[in-house]
Scaffold this motif. Structure first.
Motif: not given
Length: 130
Positions: A9, A14, A17, A48, A85, A88-89, A102, A105
């Motif tokens: 992550w 991560g 984020l 995160a 998010h 990113s997911a 995912a 996220n």
């Protein structure tokens, strides 16, 4: 397994984020009135960075100011962080290995929209609602 997922992550999104949350915290600290939002953003930034093995629960008691604060947060930063998010997911869900990332996220979206009145706790000590 949690450590492996957290390292993957961290490498694949991560860190970026968490930097978004740190930027939101910086903006909130500069605006002085929104300093409580800055502290909430810092808490979420740590979540995160290392999300597996921790979860989000509601803080006990009624918090009438949290609703107003969350509405202000959504307008200032929350919507942009939630979009980050979501993007990113979608990117992480392309591969089979990225599917758990995912889902993590997607788990962060509600707290990125409304962080006040929430608490980040280890999964093992999560309280059940009464």
């Amino acid at each position: 397994m949690r450590v492996i997922l957290n390292v993957i992550w961290l490498i694949f999104g991560g860190l970026y984020l968490a930097l978004g949350y740190l930027l939101a915290a910086l903006i909130c600290f500069i605006l002085i009135v929104t300093i409580p939002f800055g502290f909430a953003s810092l808490r979420i930034a740590s979540y995160a960075l290392w999300p597996f093995g921790r979860t989000i629960v509601d803080k006990p008691g009624t918090r009438p100011g949290a609703l107003i604060g969350n509405i202000i947060w959504i307008l200032l930063c929350g919507i942009w962080l939630a979009i980050g998010h979501l993007v990113s997911a979608v990117a992480m869900a392309i591969t089979i290995i990225g599917i758990p990332l995912a889902l993590a996220n997607l788990k962060l979206i509600p707290v990125s929209l409304m962080p006040l009145g929430k608490e980040i706790v280890p999964v093992d000590s999560a309280r059940t609602p009464a």
